[in-house]
Design a protein around this motif. Structure first.
Motif, mmCIF file in Angstrom:
data_model
loop_
_atom_site.group_PDB
_atom_site.id
_atom_site.type_symbol
_atom_site.label_atom_id
_atom_site.label_comp_id
_atom_site.label_asym_id
_atom_site.label_seq_id
_atom_site.Cartn_x
_atom_site.Cartn_y
_atom_site.Cartn_z
ATOM 1 N N MET A 71 0.812 -1.211 0.000
ATOM 2 C CA MET A 71 0.000 0.000 0.000
ATOM 3 C C MET A 71 0.848 1.264 0.000
ATOM 4 O O MET A 71 0.427 2.323 -0.472
ATOM 5 C CB MET A 71 -0.936 -0.004 1.210
ATOM 6 C CG MET A 71 -1.944 -1.129 1.208
ATOM 7 S SD MET A 71 -3.015 -1.075 2.649
ATOM 8 C CE MET A 71 -3.948 -2.575 2.423
ATOM 9 N N ALA A 72 2.068 1.156 0.559
ATOM 10 C CA ALA A 72 2.936 2.335 0.594
ATOM 11 C C ALA A 72 3.386 2.739 -0.803
ATOM 12 O O ALA A 72 3.644 3.925 -1.074
ATOM 13 C CB ALA A 72 4.133 2.069 1.493
ATOM 14 N N PHE A 73 3.511 1.753 -1.691
ATOM 15 C CA PHE A 73 3.976 2.039 -3.049
ATOM 16 C C PHE A 73 2.825 2.131 -4.057
ATOM 17 O O PHE A 73 3.035 2.558 -5.188
ATOM 18 C CB PHE A 73 4.963 0.937 -3.498
ATOM 19 C CG PHE A 73 6.184 0.844 -2.623
ATOM 20 C CD1 PHE A 73 7.252 1.725 -2.789
ATOM 21 C CD2 PHE A 73 6.250 -0.105 -1.614
ATOM 22 C CE1 PHE A 73 8.360 1.627 -1.970
ATOM 23 C CE2 PHE A 73 7.366 -0.200 -0.796
ATOM 24 C CZ PHE A 73 8.428 0.675 -0.961
ATOM 25 N N ASP A 74 1.617 1.724 -3.604
ATOM 26 C CA ASP A 74 0.459 1.764 -4.522
ATOM 27 C C ASP A 74 -0.759 2.315 -3.769
ATOM 28 O O ASP A 74 -1.549 1.553 -3.195
ATOM 29 C CB ASP A 74 0.167 0.361 -5.056
ATOM 30 C CG ASP A 74 -0.875 0.375 -6.168
ATOM 31 O OD1 ASP A 74 -1.344 1.475 -6.539
ATOM 32 O OD2 ASP A 74 -1.233 -0.723 -6.652
ATOM 33 N N PRO A 75 -0.911 3.652 -3.738
ATOM 34 C CA PRO A 75 -2.067 4.243 -3.032
ATOM 35 C C PRO A 75 -3.398 3.765 -3.594
ATOM 36 O O PRO A 75 -4.398 3.718 -2.878
ATOM 37 C CB PRO A 75 -1.865 5.743 -3.242
ATOM 38 C CG PRO A 75 -0.411 5.906 -3.528
ATOM 39 C CD PRO A 75 0.002 4.668 -4.266
ATOM 40 N N ALA A 76 -3.404 3.410 -4.863
ATOM 41 C CA ALA A 76 -4.675 2.942 -5.450
ATOM 42 C C ALA A 76 -5.139 1.658 -4.791
ATOM 43 O O ALA A 76 -6.347 1.412 -4.624
ATOM 44 C CB ALA A 76 -4.511 2.742 -6.961
ATOM 45 N N LEU A 77 -4.187 0.813 -4.413
ATOM 46 C CA LEU A 77 -4.541 -0.424 -3.721
ATOM 47 C C LEU A 77 -5.172 -0.134 -2.373
ATOM 48 O O LEU A 77 -6.150 -0.784 -1.969
ATOM 49 C CB LEU A 77 -3.288 -1.291 -3.554
ATOM 50 C CG LEU A 77 -3.492 -2.646 -2.851
ATOM 51 C CD1 LEU A 77 -4.471 -3.516 -3.621
ATOM 52 C CD2 LEU A 77 -2.150 -3.355 -2.668
ATOM 53 N N LEU A 78 -4.635 0.862 -1.658
ATOM 54 C CA LEU A 78 -5.231 1.260 -0.377
ATOM 55 C C LEU A 78 -6.663 1.756 -0.561
ATOM 56 O O LEU A 78 -7.584 1.376 0.180
ATOM 57 C CB LEU A 78 -4.357 2.343 0.270
ATOM 58 C CG LEU A 78 -4.896 2.964 1.560
ATOM 59 C CD1 LEU A 78 -5.020 1.905 2.652
ATOM 60 C CD2 LEU A 78 -3.998 4.116 2.015
ATOM 61 N N PHE A 79 -6.880 2.589 -1.548
ATOM 62 C CA PHE A 79 -8.222 3.121 -1.803
ATOM 63 C C PHE A 79 -9.189 2.003 -2.201
ATOM 64 O O PHE A 79 -10.346 1.989 -1.791
ATOM 65 C CB PHE A 79 -8.135 4.180 -2.904
ATOM 66 C CG PHE A 79 -9.469 4.746 -3.287
ATOM 67 C CD1 PHE A 79 -10.104 5.695 -2.485
ATOM 68 C CD2 PHE A 79 -10.122 4.300 -4.438
ATOM 69 C CE1 PHE A 79 -11.339 6.203 -2.838
ATOM 70 C CE2 PHE A 79 -11.357 4.808 -4.778
ATOM 71 C CZ PHE A 79 -11.967 5.758 -3.981
ATOM 72 N N GLU A 80 -8.699 1.040 -3.001
ATOM 73 C CA GLU A 80 -9.558 -0.046 -3.441
ATOM 74 C C GLU A 80 -10.019 -0.904 -2.275
ATOM 75 O O GLU A 80 -11.200 -1.265 -2.166
ATOM 76 C CB GLU A 80 -8.801 -0.900 -4.454
ATOM 77 C CG GLU A 80 -9.615 -2.064 -5.009
ATOM 78 C CD GLU A 80 -8.807 -2.898 -5.990
ATOM 79 O OE1 GLU A 80 -9.320 -3.981 -6.380
ATOM 80 O OE2 GLU A 80 -7.682 -2.484 -6.347
ATOM 81 N N ARG A 81 -9.070 -1.241 -1.394
ATOM 82 C CA ARG A 81 -9.442 -2.064 -0.248
ATOM 83 C C ARG A 81 -10.363 -1.308 0.711
ATOM 84 O O ARG A 81 -11.342 -1.878 1.232
ATOM 85 C CB ARG A 81 -8.187 -2.528 0.479
ATOM 86 C CG ARG A 81 -7.366 -3.523 -0.320
ATOM 87 C CD ARG A 81 -6.255 -4.097 0.517
ATOM 88 N NE ARG A 81 -5.481 -5.081 -0.241
ATOM 89 C CZ ARG A 81 -4.459 -5.766 0.262
ATOM 90 N NH1 ARG A 81 -4.098 -5.575 1.542
ATOM 91 N NH2 ARG A 81 -3.786 -6.634 -0.485
ATOM 92 N N MET A 82 -10.073 -0.043 0.949
ATOM 93 C CA MET A 82 -10.919 0.760 1.852
ATOM 94 C C MET A 82 -12.326 0.913 1.287
ATOM 95 O O MET A 82 -13.322 0.791 2.007
ATOM 96 C CB MET A 82 -10.275 2.127 2.085
ATOM 97 C CG MET A 82 -8.991 2.091 2.881
ATOM 98 S SD MET A 82 -9.292 1.657 4.606
ATOM 99 C CE MET A 82 -10.209 3.065 5.145
ATOM 100 N N SER A 83 -12.416 1.188 0.002
ATOM 101 C CA SER A 83 -13.743 1.353 -0.616
ATOM 102 C C SER A 83 -14.526 0.041 -0.598
ATOM 103 O O SER A 83 -15.746 0.025 -0.400
ATOM 104 C CB SER A 83 -13.600 1.868 -2.040
ATOM 105 O OG SER A 83 -12.849 0.949 -2.826
ATOM 106 N N GLY A 84 -13.845 -1.077 -0.789
ATOM 107 C CA GLY A 84 -14.540 -2.359 -0.757
ATOM 108 C C GLY A 84 -15.125 -2.659 0.612
ATOM 109 O O GLY A 84 -16.284 -3.091 0.727
ATOM 110 N N HIS A 85 -14.327 -2.429 1.677
ATOM 111 C CA HIS A 85 -14.844 -2.661 3.028
ATOM 112 C C HIS A 85 -15.941 -1.653 3.394
ATOM 113 O O HIS A 85 -16.900 -1.991 4.108
ATOM 114 C CB HIS A 85 -13.692 -2.586 4.033
ATOM 115 C CG HIS A 85 -12.740 -3.741 3.943
ATOM 116 N ND1 HIS A 85 -13.110 -5.038 4.187
ATOM 117 C CD2 HIS A 85 -11.406 -3.794 3.617
ATOM 118 C CE1 HIS A 85 -12.082 -5.853 4.033
ATOM 119 N NE2 HIS A 85 -11.013 -5.114 3.678
#
Length: 393
Positions: A71-85
């Motif tokens: 997630m530190a290198f891919d903010p989009a992954l953080l947003f995707e997981r947060m939006s899914g939950h």
């Protein structure tokens, strides 16, 4: 004193008054009952959907508190997981939100019902009157609302104090328990406090609903003058109705008088009663009464009969019997057939005498009239006797 009593609002509101108030948007409401219904349905809904909701919240909390290297290198992954939950939690909350909305919409049906009125949106400048506002502060309704507010504060404060005192150790242990253990203990604590809160709101609503109904009825009470005025508006002014009835009687009298010239004979008392009879062999099974009256009306009948050469016969018992026991347009009673037949026979003989001459017929006398028919109260007495006979059976 009578005028003062008429101005006192002592009369219960009529259905028309209540309907008018409803049209103006004035119906009894109880915010305490609506709050109580919302709490009950909300609590039952949460209890029914506790499993899915807690699971979704648990996953959301774990995901927000877990940080992975990717997630530190891919903010989009953080947003995707947060939006899914977040969507998972939102979907779990949909049944709760739907049932709570349904409760908010349905709660007015319990007291007052649904009411859609545009007049409530109209500006009312009398509400800007400071004197009226100050008077409302010291009104009975304001005092009751103040009492309810104090009562709710005391009850909620007492419940909070009692819950903290009885479950203080359990609340403090939540901070040191693992997340899964604490998430299972916390709903039990919340459910216990919720039940205590609902019981308090039910007690308040049980007091508020009767008061709101009583206050609504008291507010719509009417003076005696208002009740009289409403009856006038709904049933009509008695003076106007009396004039209408007088005009109707006058019209009926004119129609009756127009039938006198067509009568075969007028039987009189001789001065107090007059009854005009008509008989046609082809169209009538028995002689009919075409006009009748007393005093001035009887005099007018005799006058019209004389002007139109209608024979007038003085037979007091027969005239009274016909007047008491027949209405205009009725056939004569069977018990008077013999007496009326003698009268009509005399009239037909008189017509023959007037046309061809000869011996003038003698007026009938001692006509056979039952004594009971010469009694104005005979019908009432007969009805009472029949009722007594049925009661005896």
């Amino acid at each position: 004193m009578a005028e003062d009593s008429d101005q006192e609002r002592t009369e219960q509101p009529t259905s028309k008054r209540i309907e008018k108030a409803r049209e103006q948007g004035d119906v009894p409401r109880s915010r305490e009952m609506a709050t109580c219904v919302m709490l009950l349905i909300g609590g039952c809904t949460l209890w029914m959907f506790t499993g899915p909701l807690v699971t979704s919240l648990n996953r959301f909390m774990v995901s927000t508190m877990t940080f992975e290297r990717e997630m530190a290198f891919d903010p989009a992954l953080l947003f995707e997981r947060m939006s899914g939950h977040f969507m998972e939690v939102a979907i779990a909350c949909i049944p709760v939100a739907f049932l709570m909305t349904l409760a908010a919409v349905a709660s007015p049906l319990i007291l007052g019902g649904w009411l859609f009125n545009g007049s409530s949106l109209e500006p009312k400048f009398d509400r800007l009157n400071p004197i009226k506002g100050i008077m409302n502060l010291f009104s009975l309704n304001s005092l009751v609302e103040l009492g309810k507010g104090i009562l709710k504060s005391v009850l909620v404060g007492f419940i909070a104090w009692f819950a903290m005192r009885t479950h203080l150790d359990a609340v403090l242990n939540l901070s040191v328990e693992p997340l899964k253990v604490a998430s299972s203990h916390m709903p039990n604590l919340l459910w216990t406090c919720f039940i205590m809160m609902v019981c308090a709101m039910i007690a308040i609503a049980a007091i508020d609903v009767p008061y709101q109904l009583w206050n609504y009825t008291r507010k719509l009470k009417m003076t005696r003058q208002e009740v009289k005025q409403e009856h006038k508006e709904s049933d009509g002014d008695p003076l106007i109705k009396g004039k209408i009835r007088a005009l109707q009687r006058a019209a009926a009298r004119r129609r009756m008088m127009s039938a006198v010239p067509t009568a075969d004979v007028v039987v009189t008392n001789p001065t107090h009663f007059a009854v005009a009879l008509k008989y046609s062999e082809g169209g009538m099974s028995a002689p009919q009464v075409v006009a009748k009256g007393t005093e001035a009306v009887a005099a007018n009948i005799r006058k019209i009969a004389a002007e139109n050469n209608v024979p007038i016969l003085e037979a007091p018992p027969l005239a009274r019997a016909l007047h008491y026991h027949t209405e205009i347009g009725d056939e004569i009673p069977e018990s008077l057939y013999t007496a009326v037949a003698e009268v009509l026979a005399y009239i037909f003989q008189l017509r023959t005498y007037n046309s061809n001459g000869g011996v003038r017929p003698d007026e009938p006398s001692d006509l056979e009239v039952p004594k009971e028919l010469d009694d104005p109260l005979y019908k009432r007495k007969a009805a009472m006797a029949a009722a007594q006979a049925r009661a005896a059976q």
